[in-house]
Design an enzyme around this catalytic site. Structure first.
Site, PDB file in Angstrom:
ATOM      1  N   LYS A 154      -3.596  11.367   4.353  1.00  0.00           N
ATOM      2  CA  LYS A 154      -3.815  10.095   5.076  1.00  0.00           C
ATOM      3  C   LYS A 154      -3.134  10.213   6.432  1.00  0.00           C
ATOM      4  O   LYS A 154      -2.096   9.594   6.671  1.00  0.00           O
ATOM      5  CB  LYS A 154      -3.133   8.966   4.288  1.00  0.00           C
ATOM      6  CG  LYS A 154      -4.023   8.113   3.459  1.00  0.00           C
ATOM      7  CD  LYS A 154      -3.239   6.883   2.996  1.00  0.00           C
ATOM      8  CE  LYS A 154      -3.860   6.322   1.753  1.00  0.00           C
ATOM      9  NZ  LYS A 154      -3.048   5.225   1.186  1.00  0.00           N
ATOM     10  N   ASP A 176       1.113  10.417   2.745  1.00  0.00           N
ATOM     11  CA  ASP A 176       0.827   9.115   3.354  1.00  0.00           C
ATOM     12  C   ASP A 176       1.740   8.935   4.565  1.00  0.00           C
ATOM     13  O   ASP A 176       1.426   9.412   5.651  1.00  0.00           O
ATOM     14  CB  ASP A 176       1.044   8.055   2.256  1.00  0.00           C
ATOM     15  CG  ASP A 176       0.731   6.648   2.694  1.00  0.00           C
ATOM     16  OD1 ASP A 176      -0.027   6.476   3.649  1.00  0.00           O
ATOM     17  OD2 ASP A 176       1.244   5.707   2.059  1.00  0.00           O
TER      18      ASP A 176
HETATM   19  P1  IMP Z   1       4.646   9.133   1.428  1.00  0.00           P
HETATM   20  O1  IMP Z   1       6.099   9.430   1.247  1.00  0.00           O
HETATM   21  O2  IMP Z   1       4.445   7.799   2.108  1.00  0.00           O
HETATM   22  O3  IMP Z   1       3.885  10.235   2.101  1.00  0.00           O
HETATM   23  O4  IMP Z   1       4.111   8.836   0.006  1.00  0.00           O
HETATM   24  C1  IMP Z   1       3.508   9.723  -0.785  1.00  0.00           C
HETATM   25  C2  IMP Z   1       3.351   9.092  -2.143  1.00  0.00           C
HETATM   26  O5  IMP Z   1       2.833   7.776  -2.061  1.00  0.00           O
HETATM   27  C3  IMP Z   1       2.342   9.871  -2.943  1.00  0.00           C
HETATM   28  O6  IMP Z   1       2.991  10.778  -3.766  1.00  0.00           O
HETATM   29  C4  IMP Z   1       1.639   8.813  -3.748  1.00  0.00           C
HETATM   30  O7  IMP Z   1       2.301   8.678  -4.991  1.00  0.00           O
HETATM   31  C5  IMP Z   1       1.836   7.540  -3.019  1.00  0.00           C
HETATM   32  N1  IMP Z   1       0.591   7.096  -2.323  1.00  0.00           N
HETATM   33  C6  IMP Z   1       0.331   7.099  -1.009  1.00  0.00           C
HETATM   34  N2  IMP Z   1      -0.900   6.636  -0.740  1.00  0.00           N
HETATM   35  C7  IMP Z   1      -1.443   6.328  -1.933  1.00  0.00           C
HETATM   36  C8  IMP Z   1      -2.729   5.817  -2.331  1.00  0.00           C
HETATM   37  O8  IMP Z   1      -3.628   5.536  -1.529  1.00  0.00           O
HETATM   38  N3  IMP Z   1      -2.910   5.637  -3.665  1.00  0.00           N
HETATM   39  C9  IMP Z   1      -1.953   5.923  -4.596  1.00  0.00           C
HETATM   40  N4  IMP Z   1      -0.752   6.416  -4.267  1.00  0.00           N
HETATM   41  C10 IMP Z   1      -0.496   6.611  -2.945  1.00  0.00           C
END
Ligand code: IMP
Ligand code: MG
Length: 176
Positions: free
Chosen positions: A127, A99
């Site tokens: 994403k 994300d």
């Molecule tokens: P990042 O550090 O922002 O890339 O977050 C990654 C983590 O956020 C992933 O391991 C997911 O657990 C959570 N995450 C991000 N987007 C979503 C979503 O749309 N649904 C559920 N969990 C999400």
């Protein structure tokens, strides 16, 4: 549980096809390697379980528990486990989704600091439009728009991970 879902984005068949395609590429790239595959708990479970069964090379499995989300907002990356021994190893990190990119960037750096030979990352969903750091996963199954998705490992407050498909929740569920 299923009545809470508004729309399905990836059906069970879609996910199977994505994993089949991913495994072809990974099998080629790791043909002569013996990596340690580290899953990020809890989101990696269904995806990692299905993917590793398609991999033909010798590998070992490990896990790290991280927590970076509360509700729908991405927060700080918290490591709830020690990093396994990665000294001089080829490491593959697996998560459900990339994300903001903070989790995988942070872990990639940590694993290199622990003397890994190489570190690559695999996510089921990317994403891409929500990135806030300079990071892209090495392998991803499918691009997904900036909406909050659940199922197949992805949770909303720890629930819905056991759905066999991926979709979005009805708006009223978030308001509860
Ligand atoms: P990042 O550090 O922002 O890339 O977050 C990654 C983590 O956020 C992933 O391991 C997911 O657990 C959570 N995450 C991000 N987007 C979503 C979503 O749309 N649904 C559920 N969990 C999400
Ligand atoms: Mg997660």
């Amino acid at each position: 549980m299923e009545k809470d879902i508004d729309k399905i984005f990836f059906s069970e068949e879609d996910i199977k096809k994505i994993i089949d395609d991913l495994s072809i590429v990974i099998n080629k790239d790791y043909k002569d390697k013996n990596p340690i595959i580290i899953g990020l708990l809890n989101g990696c479970i269904p995806f990692m379980s299905d993917l590793v069964k398609k991999l033909k090379f010798k590998l070992t499995l490990s896990y790290i528990k991280v927590s970076s989300y509360e509700g729908m907002k991405s927060g700080f990356v918290k490591l709830l486990d020690d990093i396994p021994n990665v000294n001089n190893k080829d490491v593959i990190l697996i998560d459900d989704i990339c994300d903001t990119g903070k989790t995988l960037l942070h872990l990639t750096n940590l694993i290199y600091q622990n003397n890994a030979k190489s570190v690559k990352t695999i996510v089921l969903l990317d994403k891409k439009d929500s990135r806030v750091v300079d990071f892209n996963p090495d392998y991803y199954g499918s691009y997904v728009t900036n909406e909050f998705v659940v199922g197949y490992g992805l949770d909303y407050n720890e629930e819905y991970r056991n759905l066999p498909y991926i979709g979005i929740l009805k708006e009223e569920i978030y308001k509860k």
